[in-house]
Write an enzyme that holds these catalytic residues in place. Structure first.
Site, PDB file in Angstrom:
ATOM      1  N   ARG A  74     -12.898   4.004  33.705  1.00  0.00           N
ATOM      2  CA  ARG A  74     -11.909   2.940  33.842  1.00  0.00           C
ATOM      3  C   ARG A  74     -11.911   2.517  35.306  1.00  0.00           C
ATOM      4  O   ARG A  74     -12.075   3.358  36.204  1.00  0.00           O
ATOM      5  CB  ARG A  74     -10.505   3.420  33.457  1.00  0.00           C
ATOM      6  CG  ARG A  74     -10.281   3.640  31.970  1.00  0.00           C
ATOM      7  CD  ARG A  74     -10.151   2.326  31.195  1.00  0.00           C
ATOM      8  NE  ARG A  74      -9.806   2.545  29.808  1.00  0.00           N
ATOM      9  CZ  ARG A  74     -10.666   2.613  28.789  1.00  0.00           C
ATOM     10  NH1 ARG A  74     -11.964   2.473  29.035  1.00  0.00           N
ATOM     11  NH2 ARG A  74     -10.262   2.815  27.555  1.00  0.00           N
ATOM     12  N   GLU A 118      -9.051  -6.240  35.296  1.00  0.00           N
ATOM     13  CA  GLU A 118     -10.001  -6.970  34.440  1.00  0.00           C
ATOM     14  C   GLU A 118      -9.271  -8.102  33.721  1.00  0.00           C
ATOM     15  O   GLU A 118      -8.094  -7.946  33.385  1.00  0.00           O
ATOM     16  CB  GLU A 118     -10.597  -6.014  33.406  1.00  0.00           C
ATOM     17  CG  GLU A 118     -11.409  -4.902  34.068  1.00  0.00           C
ATOM     18  CD  GLU A 118     -11.928  -3.860  33.080  1.00  0.00           C
ATOM     19  OE1 GLU A 118     -11.675  -3.988  31.869  1.00  0.00           O
ATOM     20  OE2 GLU A 118     -12.570  -2.908  33.531  1.00  0.00           O
ATOM     21  N   HIS A 142     -17.104  -4.765  30.992  1.00  0.00           N
ATOM     22  CA  HIS A 142     -16.499  -3.721  30.137  1.00  0.00           C
ATOM     23  C   HIS A 142     -17.112  -3.740  28.726  1.00  0.00           C
ATOM     24  O   HIS A 142     -16.412  -3.961  27.736  1.00  0.00           O
ATOM     25  CB  HIS A 142     -14.978  -3.897  30.065  1.00  0.00           C
ATOM     26  CG  HIS A 142     -14.262  -2.629  29.694  1.00  0.00           C
ATOM     27  ND1 HIS A 142     -13.033  -2.282  30.181  1.00  0.00           N
ATOM     28  CD2 HIS A 142     -14.616  -1.600  28.865  1.00  0.00           C
ATOM     29  CE1 HIS A 142     -12.655  -1.110  29.678  1.00  0.00           C
ATOM     30  NE2 HIS A 142     -13.612  -0.676  28.870  1.00  0.00           N
TER      31      HIS A 142
END
Ligand code: NAP
Length: 326
Positions: A239, A268, A287
């Site tokens: 993460r 993000e 991602h």
């Protein structure tokens, strides 16, 4: 008997929705790409017995306060840093996640980033696209060897072990760091345990696969990057907030680490103006760790199986806080 009410916070493949429809009244946010506004999520939660959520949904005390009927939250991810787990457990709300089904796909992406950053794959394509490919010369676009290098994995659980397993064909020396040694991983992969300082200093490729939590937030900053080799490649598929991004940018500017491959970011989505994208030694992807057709479909169906089970009194396959089931 009235059927439980399930709300799905993002449009999912039919296979997943069908699983829930067998046992529940189902409503779903109809958009696939547009997130549910917070207000809409709170309204949906107010009438729901169960929520099937994705990692951008914040499931916190405010949401619980707005959701008196809520009994279960099925998060379509293995990580659940978007969920206030203690608050759910206090309220007796079950949380489930999707471990295992995304392990190999995410490990593949870690390798894609290792190879791409180590061998300057994206930089090479950009060079050609910019018309900059001139005559061959001996040290043109030279990178770092993967074969025979030392791979360090920080967070050698399901995904980290899968990253280590893939290294066999590359003749790598293997190191790992967890909070405590994992004999099963050592027996299976031959990886040796190191403390964080030692693995930072030894790794040619350092792959981060720890969960995000209070202990790991900001785990990689200036002090850690300064210990890495000037030839090393740093890869993050965990993460974003595990890494202090401003420190990583400064470290990459001075070439320590030598390059980075990043799937995740502090905030993000990132825009085209993100400072890390201006660096030639960064490979960045949006991602996509678990993003294969088969794996995203399986994550959705597993989340649906979890929620359907939880709302009908069956044992959910992958609970996070099974203690609330009593
Ligand atoms: P896992 O099996 O629980 O593995 C996590 C590992 O991290 C464990 O071995 C754990 O070992 C170690 N760890 C935890 N806290 C640590 C700490 N403070 N210091 C060092 N090691 C620590 O989880 P997983 O299924 O492999 O998934 C890992 C994470 O990957 C998820 O939580 C998620 O955030 C991320 N992920 C990202 C993507 C993506 O799309 N990029 C996809 C899937 C998953 P100890 O308990 O012994 O410390």
């Amino acid at each position: 008997m009235t059927r439980p009410r399930a709300y799905i916070t993002r449009r999912l493949p039919d296979a997943a929705v069908e699983i829930l429809r067998r046992d529940c009244e189902v409503e779903m946010w109809p958009e696939e790409q547009t997130p549910m506004p917070r207000e809409a999520l709170l309204r949906a939660a107010a009438g729901a017995d169960g929520l099937l959520t994705i990692l951008v949904d914040r499931i916190d005390q405010d949401l619980l306060d707005a959701a008196p009927r809520l009994r279960a939250v099925a998060n379509m991810a293995v990580g659940y840093d978007n969920v206030d787990l203690p608050a759910l457990t206090r309220r007796g709300v079950l949380l489930t996640n999707t471990p295992g089904v995304l392990t190999e796909t995410t490990a593949d992406l870690a390798w894609a980033l290792m190879l791409a950053a180590g061998r300057r794959v994206v930089e090479g394509q950009k060079l050609i696209e910019a018309g900059g490919w001139g005559p061959w010369y001996p040290m043109q676009m030279v990178g770092q060897d993967i074969y025979g290098a030392t791979l360090g994995v920080v967070g050698a659980g399901r995904i980290g072990a899968a990253v280590l397993r893939r290294a066999r064909g590359f003749g790598m020396s293997l190191r790992y760091h967890n909070r405590r040694p994992a004999p099963a991983i050592e027996a299976e992969t031959g990886a040796q345990y190191r403390d964080l300082d030692a693995i930072l200093a030894e790794a040619d490729f350092l792959v981060v696969t720890v969960p995000l939590g209070p202990e790991t937030r900001g785990m990689f900053g200036a002090a850690q990057f300064a210990q890495m080799k000037p030839t090393s490649v740093f890869v993050n598929v965990s993460r974003g907030p595990v890494v202090r991004e401003a420190d990583l940018e400064a470290a990459l500017r001075v070439g320590r680490p030598w390059a980075a491959g990043l799937d995740v970011f502090e905030r993000e989505p990132i825009g085209a103006d993100h400072p890390l994208l201006g660096l030639p030694n960064v490979v960045a992807v949006p991602h996509i760790g678990s993003a294969s057709v088969a794996t995203r479909t399986r994550m959705a169906t597993l989340a649906a199986e979890n929620l359907a089970a939880a709302l009908t009194g069956r044992a959910p396959p992958t609970p996070v806080n099974p203690e609330v089931l009593g």
